[in-house]
Every structure is written in structure tokens, then in C-alpha cells.
Design a protein around this motif. Structure first.
Motif, PDB file in Angstrom:
ATOM      1  N   HIS A  68       0.834  -1.212   0.000  1.00 36.19           N
ATOM      2  CA  HIS A  68       0.000   0.000   0.000  1.00 36.19           C
ATOM      3  C   HIS A  68       0.865   1.257   0.000  1.00 36.19           C
ATOM      4  CE1 HIS A  68      -2.925  -2.791   2.186  1.00 36.19           C
ATOM      5  NE2 HIS A  68      -3.670  -2.306   1.224  1.00 36.19           N
ATOM      6  N   VAL A  69       1.993   1.167   0.714  1.00 42.01           N
ATOM      7  CA  VAL A  69       2.867   2.331   0.902  1.00 42.01           C
ATOM      8  C   VAL A  69       4.316   1.882   0.708  1.00 42.01           C
ATOM      9  CG1 VAL A  69       3.643   4.110   2.535  1.00 42.01           C
ATOM     10  CG2 VAL A  69       1.266   3.332   2.616  1.00 42.01           C
ATOM     11  N   LEU A  70       5.078   2.666  -0.034  1.00 44.88           N
ATOM     12  CA  LEU A  70       6.499   2.368  -0.209  1.00 44.88           C
ATOM     13  C   LEU A  70       7.326   3.310   0.654  1.00 44.88           C
ATOM     14  CD1 LEU A  70       6.626   1.929  -4.091  1.00 44.88           C
ATOM     15  CD2 LEU A  70       6.097   0.233  -2.324  1.00 44.88           C
ATOM     16  N   GLY A  71       8.378   2.756   1.253  1.00 47.23           N
ATOM     17  CA  GLY A  71       9.247   3.557   2.107  1.00 47.23           C
ATOM     18  C   GLY A  71      10.670   3.590   1.594  1.00 47.23           C
ATOM     19  N   PRO A  72      10.970   4.532   0.699  1.00 46.93           N
ATOM     20  CA  PRO A  72      12.356   4.645   0.212  1.00 46.93           C
ATOM     21  C   PRO A  72      13.247   5.192   1.330  1.00 46.93           C
ATOM     22  CG  PRO A  72      10.807   5.930  -1.147  1.00 46.93           C
ATOM     23  CD  PRO A  72      10.102   5.558   0.110  1.00 46.93           C
ATOM     24  N   SER A  73      14.226   4.395   1.769  1.00 41.87           N
ATOM     25  CA  SER A  73      15.007   4.772   2.952  1.00 41.87           C
ATOM     26  C   SER A  73      16.471   5.042   2.641  1.00 41.87           C
ATOM     27  CB  SER A  73      14.889   3.676   4.029  1.00 41.87           C
ATOM     28  OG  SER A  73      15.503   2.482   3.604  1.00 41.87           O
ATOM     29  N   GLY A  74      16.818   5.156   1.339  1.00 40.09           N
ATOM     30  CA  GLY A  74      18.228   5.242   0.970  1.00 40.09           C
ATOM     31  C   GLY A  74      18.826   6.630   0.921  1.00 40.09           C
ATOM     32  N   MET A  75      17.987   7.671   1.040  1.00 45.22           N
ATOM     33  CA  MET A  75      18.490   9.052   1.041  1.00 45.22           C
ATOM     34  C   MET A  75      19.260   9.426  -0.226  1.00 45.22           C
ATOM     35  SD  MET A  75      17.299  10.755   3.606  1.00 45.22           S
ATOM     36  CE  MET A  75      18.331  12.195   3.959  1.00 45.22           C
ATOM     37  N   MET A  76      18.821   8.896  -1.382  1.00 48.39           N
ATOM     38  CA  MET A  76      19.362   9.392  -2.652  1.00 48.39           C
ATOM     39  C   MET A  76      18.567  10.647  -3.017  1.00 48.39           C
ATOM     40  SD  MET A  76      21.753   7.322  -3.433  1.00 48.39           S
ATOM     41  CE  MET A  76      22.047   6.514  -1.858  1.00 48.39           C
ATOM     42  N   ASP A  77      19.239  11.638  -3.598  1.00 45.57           N
ATOM     43  CA  ASP A  77      18.524  12.827  -4.052  1.00 45.57           C
ATOM     44  C   ASP A  77      17.615  12.461  -5.222  1.00 45.57           C
ATOM     45  OD1 ASP A  77      19.796  14.428  -2.201  1.00 45.57           O
ATOM     46  OD2 ASP A  77      21.411  15.003  -3.574  1.00 45.57           O
ATOM     47  N   GLY A  78      16.406  12.947  -5.187  1.00 48.27           N
ATOM     48  CA  GLY A  78      15.471  12.728  -6.291  1.00 48.27           C
ATOM     49  C   GLY A  78      14.708  11.420  -6.235  1.00 48.27           C
ATOM     50  N   GLN A  79      14.900  10.644  -5.159  1.00 53.60           N
ATOM     51  CA  GLN A  79      14.291   9.299  -5.139  1.00 53.60           C
ATOM     52  C   GLN A  79      12.762   9.333  -5.133  1.00 53.60           C
ATOM     53  OE1 GLN A  79      16.048   7.299  -1.746  1.00 53.60           O
ATOM     54  NE2 GLN A  79      14.866   8.426  -0.235  1.00 53.60           N
ATOM     55  N   ILE A  80      12.192  10.317  -4.464  1.00 52.06           N
ATOM     56  CA  ILE A  80      10.724  10.343  -4.391  1.00 52.06           C
ATOM     57  C   ILE A  80      10.125  10.619  -5.777  1.00 52.06           C
ATOM     58  CG2 ILE A  80       8.710  11.429  -3.297  1.00 52.06           C
ATOM     59  CD1 ILE A  80      10.599   9.787  -1.401  1.00 52.06           C
ATOM     60  N   GLY A  81      10.711  11.576  -6.492  1.00 51.50           N
ATOM     61  CA  GLY A  81      10.201  11.922  -7.820  1.00 51.50           C
ATOM     62  C   GLY A  81      10.296  10.753  -8.798  1.00 51.50           C
ATOM     63  N   VAL A  82      11.433  10.095  -8.775  1.00 52.10           N
ATOM     64  CA  VAL A  82      11.640   8.978  -9.700  1.00 52.10           C
ATOM     65  C   VAL A  82      10.676   7.827  -9.388  1.00 52.10           C
ATOM     66  CG1 VAL A  82      13.310   7.126 -10.162  1.00 52.10           C
ATOM     67  CG2 VAL A  82      14.007   9.518 -10.338  1.00 52.10           C
ATOM     68  N   ILE A  83      10.475   7.580  -8.107  1.00 49.54           N
ATOM     69  CA  ILE A  83       9.567   6.498  -7.710  1.00 49.54           C
ATOM     70  C   ILE A  83       8.126   6.852  -8.054  1.00 49.54           C
ATOM     71  CG2 ILE A  83       8.567   5.386  -5.658  1.00 49.54           C
ATOM     72  CD1 ILE A  83      11.492   5.248  -4.577  1.00 49.54           C
ATOM     73  N   ARG A  84       7.733   8.093  -7.803  1.00 51.28           N
ATOM     74  CA  ARG A  84       6.364   8.517  -8.120  1.00 51.28           C
ATOM     75  C   ARG A  84       6.089   8.357  -9.617  1.00 51.28           C
ATOM     76  NH1 ARG A  84       2.558   7.857  -5.303  1.00 51.28           N
ATOM     77  NH2 ARG A  84       1.706   7.026  -7.193  1.00 51.28           N
ATOM     78  N   GLN A  85       7.075   8.801 -10.393  1.00 53.81           N
ATOM     79  CA  GLN A  85       6.915   8.732 -11.843  1.00 53.81           C
ATOM     80  C   GLN A  85       6.805   7.278 -12.314  1.00 53.81           C
ATOM     81  OE1 GLN A  85      10.164  10.721 -13.757  1.00 53.81           O
ATOM     82  NE2 GLN A  85       9.038  11.052 -15.672  1.00 53.81           N
ATOM     83  N   ALA A  86       7.636   6.413 -11.747  1.00 55.84           N
ATOM     84  CA  ALA A  86       7.599   5.000 -12.129  1.00 55.84           C
ATOM     85  C   ALA A  86       6.258   4.370 -11.739  1.00 55.84           C
ATOM     86  CB  ALA A  86       8.751   4.247 -11.473  1.00 55.84           C
ATOM     87  N   LEU A  87       5.760   4.729 -10.567  1.00 54.70           N
ATOM     88  CA  LEU A  87       4.473   4.178 -10.121  1.00 54.70           C
ATOM     89  C   LEU A  87       3.351   4.625 -11.049  1.00 54.70           C
ATOM     90  CD1 LEU A  87       4.748   4.686  -6.235  1.00 54.70           C
ATOM     91  CD2 LEU A  87       4.843   2.503  -7.485  1.00 54.70           C
ATOM     92  N   GLU A  88       3.349   5.898 -11.400  1.00 52.73           N
ATOM     93  CA  GLU A  88       2.317   6.419 -12.307  1.00 52.73           C
ATOM     94  C   GLU A  88       2.401   5.689 -13.650  1.00 52.73           C
ATOM     95  OE1 GLU A  88       0.051   8.975 -11.432  1.00 52.73           O
ATOM     96  OE2 GLU A  88       0.961   8.827  -9.438  1.00 52.73           O
ATOM     97  N   GLY A  89       3.632   5.540 -14.148  1.00 53.25           N
ATOM     98  CA  GLY A  89       3.845   4.886 -15.438  1.00 53.25           C
ATOM     99  C   GLY A  89       3.329   3.453 -15.446  1.00 53.25           C
ATOM    100  N   ALA A  90       3.361   2.803 -14.279  1.00 49.54           N
ATOM    101  CA  ALA A  90       2.925   1.407 -14.195  1.00 49.54           C
ATOM    102  C   ALA A  90       1.456   1.303 -13.769  1.00 49.54           C
ATOM    103  CB  ALA A  90       3.816   0.649 -13.219  1.00 49.54           C
ATOM    104  N   GLY A  91       0.787   2.450 -13.663  1.00 52.29           N
ATOM    105  CA  GLY A  91      -0.631   2.431 -13.304  1.00 52.29           C
ATOM    106  C   GLY A  91      -0.907   2.315 -11.819  1.00 52.29           C
ATOM    107  N   HIS A  92       0.135   2.391 -10.999  1.00 54.82           N
ATOM    108  CA  HIS A  92      -0.067   2.285  -9.546  1.00 54.82           C
ATOM    109  C   HIS A  92      -0.334   3.662  -8.938  1.00 54.82           C
ATOM    110  CE1 HIS A  92       0.782  -1.946  -9.282  1.00 54.82           C
ATOM    111  NE2 HIS A  92       1.942  -1.810  -9.892  1.00 54.82           N
TER     112      HIS A  92
END
Ligand code: PBG
Length: 326
Positions: free
Chosen positions: A162-186
């Protein structure tokens, strides 16, 4: 003698009066249980530095999740420990890999009655133990890591998180993950950003919990304990990238950060009472130096009071059980 001389103490005279006038109280729904599953185990494996916490088998993880539902706990945060590791953390992308399978198993067990969260990070999956892939100098390569996080995120969403927790502290990780989720219909898979995550000595027991291979430290990507302002910048960036919730971690040594973030965040704020905080209280209690239950309750209440809407704590189910009794 001035008139309000006995005013504050009047409200402390009886347990019922203290209960009525309490500004904050703990509720099971605000608690999130972090849980570890290790591939290839036939029995749960105790974690020595975290007495009472285990590396789960599929069976015991499902039981812990069902118990959390029973107790009204708000969520569970899953971490997976794979049997094989490599430099790129490839096992994290396998749909049948330990974490993705655990997400599916837990969702099958609890459905929507518990918020199922999962760790999007490479440290459990790499043979060097870093949260990302390394360049030729051994520096954690931000953008190469983001490409893998995007794929991990989709794999975990496919598995039913239901919820993803990116814990790696890479810059830009939230944006990239959001975009990938949208692209996959999630579109409805949420992201809790580990926005202000500090490089901390208190992660020690977690490294045992996930059999971490890390030799050095994470100071080139996690925040420096000396910095307060910077936490606001981290939160603002994550919000701009689409974070649905933000987290401060660790909790107890960072209550000022938590209060700052709670004061400015328009989205729910989580705090992670981490492994070392757990271990310290358990160790002192085991020595008879503090009252275990009172100290646990006070520590989590302090985190709520500082501004956390929800608290990740290894005591989530136990506290929920106490709340049910009382
Ligand atoms: C990284 C991660 C860590 C924790 C949660 N996610 C370890 C680290 O950053 O070194 C620590 C949690 C704890 O100490 O309880 N995937």
C-alpha cells in the motif's frame, strides 16, 4: 499567596483527572510495526541485540501481521533479507524475491485491514551493504541507484504494497519512484519519504537484524547529526517530488527535528523509533535499571508529543496489547 497557587496540581490529583486532561494519548492505529523476513529460514531467528525481535519465516511473519490486525495496529513495514547478494542488489527486483514475496503473503493474510508498507532500499540486497550501487571510486552513485529504485518500487507495488518507504536518502528518489508508479498504473500506491534520515550510531542493532555487509558508514548520503535547518530542505524537496507522508529518523535524539517538521508539513508525519533506541531501553530494563513498560510508554508518548502522527516502533503490537487491557 497568589490565587492560582495550586492550579496545575489540581489536574494531577487522580488517575481519572490525569486521563481526562492528557493532551496526547497513544492509540494502536498510530503505530507501525517494522518486521524482518529472512529467506530460507525454517525457524524464526532471534536478533541478539534486539531481544524480542526476530528474523521471521513466512509463517511467523503472517502470524505477526494477523496479530497486528487483531490488536488494531495501524501498519507494518517490511524488510527482506535475501539469501544471495551482489553488487547491484539484483535480488530486490525478482518478483519472487524475499521482500516481494513477503508483501504478497502479508497482503493475502491481512487484505486491506492493515497498511502494508515496504522498504525500498538496496542495503539488504547488496554484497557491500550500501543503500545504492557504487561507482569506480566506491562512491554511492546517486542516479544509477535511482534507476534501480524505480524498478524496485514497481515490483513492490505489483506485489501489493500500500505504501512504499524509500530509505536510501538518494537525491530525487521520491520523484523517480512517483513517476515509475504512475507509469505502471499504480496511482494509489503511496510513498512515505524518509525525508530527514540521519547517519546514526543507533542503527547498530538493525545492521545485525539484516545481516548487513556494510564496512564503512553512510555519511555521504544520510544527514549529519549536526544539522537542523537542512531537515526542512529535505522535507520540502520530498514534498515537491510528491511524498504522501514524511518521516524523521531516528526519533529520540531528533525530537527537535520532528517538532520542526511537524510544524511545517502539510502531510502526515511519521517518526521511526529505531533499533538502537529499542535496544537501549530493553538493555536497561533487563538490568532492572528502569521500569520497562513505563519507559517504553514514555518514549513513544514523547515522540507523539513532539509532533509525530505515527510512530514506527518494534513495540507496536506489545503497546497495542497494553492499550487494549487498560
Ligand atoms: C536502510 C535502513 C536502515 C534502517 C531502516 N532502513 C539502516 C541504515 O540506514 O543503516 C534502520 C532501522 C533501525 O535501526 O531500526 N534500508
Amino acid at each position: 499567596m497568589s490565587f492560582p497557587h495550586h492550579r496545575p496540581r489540581r489536574l494531577r490529583t487522580t488517575p481519572a483527572m490525569r486521563r481526562l486532561t492528557a493532551e496526547y494519548r497513544l492509540a494502536p492505529a498510530d503505530l507501525i510495526l517494522p518486521a524482518f523476513i529472512r529467506e530460507g529460514l525454517s525457524e524464526p531467528n532471534p536478533i541478539a541485540s534486539m531481544p524480542g525481535v526476530v528474523q521471521h519465516t513466512t509463517d511467523t511473519l503472517k502470524r505477526a501481521a494477523a496479530e497486528a490486525v487483531e490488536l488494531g495496529v495501524g501498519g507494518i513495514m517490511l524488510f527482506g533479507i535475501p539469501e544471495t547478494r551482489d553488487a547491484e542488489g539484483t535480488a530486490s527486483l525478482d518478483p519472487d524475491g524475499v521482500l516481494n514475496k513477503a508483501i504478497r503473503d502479508v497482503r493475502a493474510e491481512v487484505g486491506d485491514s492493515l497498511v502494508v508498507m515496504s522498504d525500498v532500499c538496496l542495503d539488504e540486497f547488496t554484497d557491500h551493504g550500501h543503500c545504492g550501487v557504487l561507482d569506480s571510486d566506491g562512491y554511492v552513485d546517486n542516479d544509477a541507484t535511482l534507476e534501480i529504485y524505480a524498478k524496485m518500487a514497481v515490483a513492490q507495488a505489483d506485489a501489493g504494497a500500500h505504501v512504499l518507504g524509500p530509505s536510501g536518502m538518494m537525491d530525487g528518489q521520491i520523484g523517480v519512484i512517483r513517476q515509475a508508479l504512475e507509469g505502471a498504473g499504480h496511482v494509489n500506491t503511496a510513498v512515505v519519504a524518509y525525508a530527514a534520515k540521519y547517519a546514526s550510531a543507533f542503527y547498530g542493532p538493525f545492521r545485525e537484524a539484516v545481516d548487513s555487509q556494510l564496512k564503512g558508514d553512510r555519511r555521504t548520503y544520510q544527514m549529519d547529526a549536526a544539522n537542523r535547518r537542512e531537515a526542512i530542505q529535505e522535507v520540502e524537496l520530498d514534498l515537491a517530488e510528491g511524498a504522501d507522508m514524511v518521516m524523521v529518523k531516528p526519533a529520540m535524539s531528533y525530537l527537535d527535528i520532528l517538532a520542526d517538521v511537524a510544524g511545517m508539513s502539510p502531510v502526515p508525519v511519521a517518526a521511526y523509533q529505531i533499533s538502537g533506541e529499542y535496544a537501549m531501553i530493553e538493555a536497561a530494563a533487563a538490568n532492572g535499571w528502569i521500569d520497562r513498560r513505563a519507559a517504553i510508554t514514555e518514549s513513544v508518548l514523547g515522540i507523539r508529543r513532539a509532533g509525530a502522527n505515527m510512530v514506527l516502533t518494534y513495540w507496536a503490537s506489545e503497546i497495542a496489547g497494553w492499550l487494549k487491557e487498560s
